[in-house]
Enzyme design. Structure first.
Site, mmCIF file in Angstrom:
data_model
loop_
_atom_site.group_PDB
_atom_site.id
_atom_site.type_symbol
_atom_site.label_atom_id
_atom_site.label_comp_id
_atom_site.label_asym_id
_atom_site.label_seq_id
_atom_site.Cartn_x
_atom_site.Cartn_y
_atom_site.Cartn_z
ATOM 1 N N GLU A 230 -6.896 1.726 -2.940
ATOM 2 C CA GLU A 230 -5.469 1.770 -3.256
ATOM 3 C C GLU A 230 -4.952 0.366 -3.575
ATOM 4 O OE1 GLU A 230 -3.849 4.559 -0.577
ATOM 5 O OE2 GLU A 230 -1.897 3.608 -0.573
ATOM 6 N N LEU B 94 -15.175 5.334 -3.415
ATOM 7 C CA LEU B 94 -13.748 4.999 -3.382
ATOM 8 C C LEU B 94 -13.353 3.885 -4.343
ATOM 9 C CD1 LEU B 94 -11.290 5.944 -1.639
ATOM 10 C CD2 LEU B 94 -11.457 3.713 -0.569
ATOM 11 N N HIS C 133 -11.858 11.967 1.832
ATOM 12 C CA HIS C 133 -11.836 10.590 2.308
ATOM 13 C C HIS C 133 -11.702 10.443 3.814
ATOM 14 C CE1 HIS C 133 -11.227 6.325 1.949
ATOM 15 N NE2 HIS C 133 -10.021 6.369 2.446
ATOM 16 N N PHE D 203 0.858 -1.181 0.000
ATOM 17 C CA PHE D 203 0.000 0.000 0.000
ATOM 18 C C PHE D 203 0.894 1.230 0.000
ATOM 19 C CE2 PHE D 203 -4.594 0.949 1.224
ATOM 20 C CZ PHE D 203 -5.135 -0.045 0.442
ATOM 21 N N ARG E 223 -2.516 10.527 6.352
ATOM 22 C CA ARG E 223 -2.598 9.135 6.826
ATOM 23 C C ARG E 223 -2.150 8.174 5.731
ATOM 24 N NH1 ARG E 223 -6.410 4.876 6.383
ATOM 25 N NH2 ARG E 223 -7.887 6.181 5.237
ATOM 26 N N HIS F 204 -8.450 11.435 -1.065
ATOM 27 C CA HIS F 204 -7.921 10.187 -1.624
ATOM 28 C C HIS F 204 -7.805 10.370 -3.131
ATOM 29 C CE1 HIS F 204 -7.646 5.967 -2.732
ATOM 30 N NE2 HIS F 204 -7.565 5.627 -1.463
ATOM 31 N N ARG G 233 -0.798 9.411 -0.469
ATOM 32 C CA ARG G 233 -2.046 9.845 -1.110
ATOM 33 C C ARG G 233 -2.059 11.328 -1.458
ATOM 34 N NH1 ARG G 233 -6.273 6.342 2.628
ATOM 35 N NH2 ARG G 233 -5.830 4.397 1.540
ATOM 36 N N GLN H 180 -7.803 14.460 4.245
ATOM 37 C CA GLN H 180 -7.200 13.654 3.175
ATOM 38 C C GLN H 180 -8.136 13.550 1.972
ATOM 39 O OE1 GLN H 180 -6.458 9.155 3.516
ATOM 40 N NE2 GLN H 180 -4.415 10.052 3.461
HETATM 41 C C1 LIG Z 1 -14.621 3.390 1.155
HETATM 42 C C2 LIG Z 1 -13.595 3.433 2.236
HETATM 43 C C3 LIG Z 1 -12.606 2.479 2.277
HETATM 44 C C4 LIG Z 1 -11.647 2.497 3.286
HETATM 45 N N1 LIG Z 1 -10.683 1.531 3.312
HETATM 46 C C5 LIG Z 1 -9.774 1.532 4.311
HETATM 47 C C6 LIG Z 1 -8.785 0.506 4.392
HETATM 48 O O1 LIG Z 1 -8.730 -0.397 3.580
HETATM 49 N N2 LIG Z 1 -7.915 0.547 5.418
HETATM 50 C C7 LIG Z 1 -7.924 1.524 6.363
HETATM 51 O O2 LIG Z 1 -7.114 1.492 7.265
HETATM 52 N N3 LIG Z 1 -8.875 2.496 6.317
HETATM 53 C C8 LIG Z 1 -9.790 2.515 5.331
HETATM 54 N N4 LIG Z 1 -10.740 3.502 5.291
HETATM 55 C C9 LIG Z 1 -10.864 4.414 6.431
HETATM 56 C C10 LIG Z 1 -11.557 3.692 7.568
HETATM 57 O O3 LIG Z 1 -12.536 2.815 7.063
HETATM 58 C C11 LIG Z 1 -12.221 4.628 8.557
HETATM 59 O O4 LIG Z 1 -11.349 5.647 8.906
HETATM 60 C C12 LIG Z 1 -12.614 3.863 9.798
HETATM 61 O O5 LIG Z 1 -13.397 2.752 9.459
HETATM 62 C C13 LIG Z 1 -13.336 4.719 10.813
HETATM 63 O O6 LIG Z 1 -13.731 3.878 11.863
HETATM 64 P P1 LIG Z 1 -14.332 4.442 13.202
HETATM 65 O O7 LIG Z 1 -14.536 3.294 14.106
HETATM 66 O O8 LIG Z 1 -13.515 5.584 13.676
HETATM 67 O O9 LIG Z 1 -15.732 5.047 12.753
HETATM 68 P P2 LIG Z 1 -16.954 4.374 11.944
HETATM 69 O O10 LIG Z 1 -16.702 3.017 11.481
HETATM 70 O O11 LIG Z 1 -17.390 5.382 10.962
HETATM 71 O O12 LIG Z 1 -18.074 4.306 13.026
HETATM 72 C C14 LIG Z 1 -18.686 5.484 13.482
HETATM 73 C C15 LIG Z 1 -19.834 5.076 14.348
HETATM 74 O O13 LIG Z 1 -20.303 6.210 15.050
HETATM 75 C C16 LIG Z 1 -21.720 6.268 14.960
HETATM 76 N N5 LIG Z 1 -22.101 7.668 15.122
HETATM 77 C C17 LIG Z 1 -21.689 8.740 14.425
HETATM 78 N N6 LIG Z 1 -22.250 9.852 14.928
HETATM 79 C C18 LIG Z 1 -23.045 9.459 15.956
HETATM 80 C C19 LIG Z 1 -23.893 10.134 16.853
HETATM 81 N N7 LIG Z 1 -24.069 11.447 16.820
HETATM 82 N N8 LIG Z 1 -24.566 9.404 17.779
HETATM 83 C C20 LIG Z 1 -24.445 8.052 17.844
HETATM 84 N N9 LIG Z 1 -23.636 7.364 17.015
HETATM 85 C C21 LIG Z 1 -22.955 8.064 16.084
HETATM 86 C C22 LIG Z 1 -22.026 5.661 13.617
HETATM 87 O O14 LIG Z 1 -23.354 5.221 13.562
HETATM 88 C C23 LIG Z 1 -21.032 4.517 13.602
HETATM 89 O O15 LIG Z 1 -21.550 3.436 14.313
HETATM 90 C C24 LIG Z 1 -11.690 3.510 4.267
HETATM 91 C C25 LIG Z 1 -12.686 4.471 4.218
HETATM 92 C C26 LIG Z 1 -13.628 4.448 3.197
HETATM 93 C C27 LIG Z 1 -14.649 5.517 3.146
#
Ligand SMILES: Cc1cc2nc3c(=O)[nH]c(=O)nc-3n(C[C@H](O)[C@H](O)[C@H](O)COP(=O)(O)OP(=O)(O)OC[C@H]3O[C@@H](n4cnc5c(N)ncnc54)[C@H](O)[C@@H]3O)c2cc1C
Length: 604
Positions: free
Chosen positions: A253, A250, A380, A121, A415, A236, A309, A234
């Protein structure tokens, strides 16, 4: 008097993505009672969309990899404004966290001898991303959920938190509503972990889901916590650009990791034209060397498509602006070309990138095994966010913790792909443990009903506004367009000043937002309530971006295109001033301790 249901827990985790689930499991393992609140259904958090993999220096594919190289890569990628303690903990603890996930049942792709397979990556020196095809996030969520379900965690799905409740300086609860019926809920808790993800919906073109409205950052800010480095967003390099309905989705990568190359309309592989000095000795001299690298040749260096990126996104923008882009304003990403190298290339592509194959086939009628994709930058990820202690993940507000994308520090100005999923595991676990410890050491605070009343009144105001009022969707759309145009991938002082004035005007419009109907299943109301958060994070991004008079990582200034070495010494902290207005200060980054400085030097 407002009618609401009350729930009480030692630790409340807000957000059920990778970070929230991991935090809830960790807190529960410490023997405290845990509540888990999420805006969408359990299993639907944004993490489910993650594709390419999670970075951890396990060294299964290249045994030269170790935490020291991962640490140095993360710091170089973040352009040295990272919280180095977080980068150190992340590099050291990620392998153990990935293996823990494996022990809980995650079905990773395998090496020939049955170990976790790792892929290349951008910005990672060695193949480092543990993955499950291009559906790694789904497997992570599934595993954490399966494991978490047996830990006695109480889950409140489709429940949006709209305010944190304080007792003096400390956070002691949260106020929200269930999206289905619109009923209010109050959660009392001794400690709260924010794990609410990012802010992508502040921009028009984004890979992020509807949930990414900056709720956690804004909740923390209103509760008095510091936000740090909000200018580092970021973009992407590879989102879909055509057809318009899918713009921003998306393109992992992983496509480039598997040998995909970027070309302009003249068929030129333009990434070879601009290789930054600090990556020259790690980047292939010619296409053949780049290809060998993607196929696991340890003596080859990475192709320039796998530079960081921020750099790849800017190179794409340069081609588009120079009139050398693809028909719909992007460039071409070609994985089909590998048929010149591999006998069963179409099957290989479908096996390695199944989601990408289906995504393009179904959404754009493009067969990626036979023709190139059109791609361009998409909003992203946000590197900035809630400022936390690197070890405990506690914010500057006692009892309030943050982990995952909502928290800041690990990634600095940019990142590296794959570093988010491992971030969720490492710091979700730490946040959960330390929140449980805080809950054990501190009694329940006392709940001030006035705070609840105020929050409820604010939430219901859009129903009370009379006359034409403002349409919440129109305000949201105008904000997204303005942020995209004025605080997007290429930034200028005059445009950002205009954006800040625009945000002030949108705040006035927000105050007049009117919704019709009732509280049951009312998306217009939900959008109206999200606006305050979107405007708060947008203001923080624009303010910090205006102040950073240089280009670094995800932040590119047309009027200050170079890096300023002096600006590598500080972070930007945004906070709510005593008058309720947003303020910003610079804070000096503590110096790297000599042993970590040595790690950086030896990996240059
Ligand atoms: C398409 C895509 C592909 C990606 N691929 C990769 C990858 O391969 N590798 C990598 O390292 N990263 C990747 N990323 C980045 C990564 O997926 C995210 O940064 C990461 O999943 C975020 O996880 P999190 O647990 O912080 O939040 P999330 O998984 O977004 O969870 C947020 C949670 O908070 C809840 N929430 C939000 N606001 C509130 C509120 N006000 N009240 C109650 N609940 C709330 C939501 O319902 C959800 O349950 C990718 C991102 C995208 C968009």
């Amino acid at each position: 008097m407002t009618d609401f249901e009350t729930h009480e827990h030692d630790v409340l985790v807000i957000g059920a993505g990778g970070a929230g689930l991991r935090a809830a499991i960790a807190a529960s393992a410490e023997g405290v009672s845990v509540g888990l609140v999420c805006k969408s259904l359990l299993g639907k958090a944004h993490t489910v969309m993650a594709e390419g993999g999670m970075a951890a220096a396990i060294g299964n594919v290249d045994d030269r990899d170790n935490w020291r190289v991962h640490f140095a890569d993360t710091m170089r990628g973040g352009q040295y404004v990272n919280n180095w303690r977080m980068a150190e903990l992340h590099a050291k603890e990620a392998p153990e966290c990935v293996k823990e996930l494996e022990a809980w049942g995650a079905v990773f792709d395998r090496t020939a001898d049955g170990r976790i397979l790792q892929r290349n990556f951008g910005g990672h020196k060695y193949p480092r991303l543990a993955h499950v095809g291009d559906r790694t996030g789904l497997e992570m969520i599934r595993t954490l959920q399966d494991h978490g379900i047996h830990q006695g965690i109480s889950v409140y799905m489709e429940c949006t938190t709209i305010e944190l409740i304080k007792d003096g300086a400390r956070v002691i609860g949260a106020f929200g509503y269930d999206r289905e019926r619109g009923r209010f809920r109050v959660f009392k808790a001794k400690a709260i972990v924010l794990a609410t993800g990012g802010i992508g919906r502040a921009f028009k073109i984004t890979s992020n889901s509807w949930e990414y409205t900056g709720d956690g950052q804004a909740l923390a800010y209103r509760a008095g916590a510091d936000l740090v480095d909000m200018e580092f967003v970021q973009f992407h390099p590879t989102g879909m650009v055509w057809p318009p309905s899918v713009r921003g989705i998306l393109v992992t990568e992983g496509v480039r990791g598997e040998g995909g190359i970027l070309k302009n309309k003249d068929g030129r592989r333009f990434m070879f034209d601009d290789i930054p000095d600090n990556y020259k000795n790690q980047t292939a001299d010619n296409p053949e060397e780049g290809w060998r690298y993607t196929q696991g040749d340890k003596n080859s260096r990475r192709p320039p498509e796998l530079l960081t990126r921020d750099h790849v996104a800017r190179c794409i923008m340069r081609e588009v602006r120079a009139g050398r882009g693809s028909p719909h304003g992007g460039v071409f990403l070609d994985i089909a070309w590998i048929k010149e190298k591999l006998p069963h290339a179409p099957d290989h592509i479908k096996k390695k990138l199944p989601s990408m194959y289906h995504q393009f086939k179904q959404l754009a009628n493009v067969d990626i095994t036979a023709e190139p994709m059109e791609v361009g930058p998409t909003t992203h990820y946000i590197m900035g966010g809630v400022r936390v202690n690197g070890d405990s993940q506690m914010s500057t507000v006692p009892g309030l913790f943050a982990a995952g994308e909502v928290a800041a520090g690990l990634h600095g100005a940019n990142r590296l792909g794959g570093n988010s999923l491992s971030d969720l595991l490492v710091f979700g676990r730490r946040a959960g443990r330390y929140a449980a410890q805080f809950a054990k050491e501190n009694g329940a605070g006392s709940l001030d009903k006035n705070q609840v009343e105020r929050a409820a009144k604010w939430a219901l105001a859009p129903f009370d506004h009379s006359g034409a009022g403002e349409n919440p969707y129109a305000v949201q759309e105008d904000l997204q367009t303005m942020m995209q145009d004025n605080v997007g991938i290429v930034r200028r002082e005059d445009e950002m000043k205009e954006a800040l004035q625009g945000i002030a005007r949108l705040r006035e419009r927000m105050a007049r937002v009117r919704v019709t109907g009732n509280r049951e299943y009312n998306p217009g109301w939900h959008t109206a309530l999200d606006l305050l958060n979107l405007l708060t994070v947008s203001e923080a991004i624009a303010m910090a971006a205006l102040e950073r008079k240089e280009s670094r990582g995800g932040h590119f200034r047309d009027d200050f295109p170079d890096k300023d070495p002096a600006a590598a010494t500080y972070n930007h902290v945004t906070f709510r001033g005593p008058d309720g207005r947003m303020q910003l200060r610079r804070e000096t980054i503590p110096k790297l301790p000599p042993e970590l400085q040595q790690v950086v030097e030896e990996n240059k």
